[in-house]
Every structure is written in structure tokens, then in C-alpha cells.
Scaffold this motif. Sequence first.
Motif, PDB file in Angstrom:
ATOM      1  N   GLY A   1       7.620   4.668  -4.470  1.00 32.25           N
ATOM      2  CA  GLY A   1       8.323   4.270  -3.057  1.00 32.25           C
ATOM      3  C   GLY A   1       9.291   5.353  -2.449  1.00 32.25           C
TER       4      GLY A   1
ATOM      5  N   ARG B   1      11.862  -2.722  -1.188  1.00 31.47           N
ATOM      6  CA  ARG B   1      10.548  -2.803  -0.572  1.00 31.47           C
ATOM      7  C   ARG B   1       9.262  -2.694  -1.333  1.00 31.47           C
ATOM      8  NH1 ARG B   1       7.666  -5.668   2.765  1.00 31.47           N
ATOM      9  NH2 ARG B   1       6.075  -4.455   4.100  1.00 31.47           N
TER      10      ARG B   1
ATOM     11  N   MET C   1      10.075   4.792   1.116  1.00 30.73           N
ATOM     12  CA  MET C   1      10.154   3.262   1.189  1.00 30.73           C
ATOM     13  C   MET C   1      11.158   2.993   0.044  1.00 30.73           C
ATOM     14  SD  MET C   1       7.167   0.721  -0.210  1.00 30.73           S
ATOM     15  CE  MET C   1       6.124   1.447   0.962  1.00 30.73           C
TER      16      MET C   1
END
Length: 124
Positions: A40, A49, A45
Amino acid sequence: MTQRLKLKIQLYCGDEIAMGPGKADLLSAIANHGSISAAGRAMDMSYRRAWLLVDAMNRCWHQPLVETSPGSAKGGGARVTAFGQTILAHYRALQTRLENTSDCSDYKALADALLAEPKASQKD
């Protein structure tokens, strides 16, 4: 000439996207980094998420694409399963095949008919 047609593959499981370009990139990042959080971060991110995307993928296939191990003093981790690697390889092969369709007559017809910029709105 700039590419004006962008074709992307999204595979659906009900209303859920089981695999698409972003999820494929996330799988690759998990394989490279060994954890959902590191993958991530590499993709800019949030962990939440990334985790939600992994959860969606794992719920949409006959077998999980990603397995996780619980955290400890050394930290947890995640790995793309053999099944996940197979799904990712098939998806990437399909992407490659689609990218190589620019010589296809349908692709050419659509590209030739597409304007470089939209016309001015007729609503004024």
C-alpha cells in the motif's frame, strides 16, 4: 500521436470488481514487498484501502489470492498464493493481448472516429 483509446479489463464477481488494473498492481506489489501495508505504501495507498481490495479479491475467487500471517515482534506479512500468481499471470497475459490490438481494424476505426478534443457544449 497520443493514444486516445484506453482499454482496461475489469472482471466482475456480482457487483464487485474481482480483478482490474489496480488490483493486479496491488498483487504485484504484495509479491514484491511481502506485506499489504508495504505494498500500500509503495502504491501511495492507505493500509485500509489495500486491505479492503485484498479482501474483495479473496472473496471473489475459488481460492484466496493473498494469504496473511499475523503480526508479531518481527511484524506480520502477506504473500500471493500460487493460485493468486496464476490468476495474475492470466490477467497480465490478457492485458498484453489487449494492448497489442492497436493493429485491429475495430481499434483503428474507433481511434480514427474519435476527436482529439470534445466539441463545445451546445447548452448555453
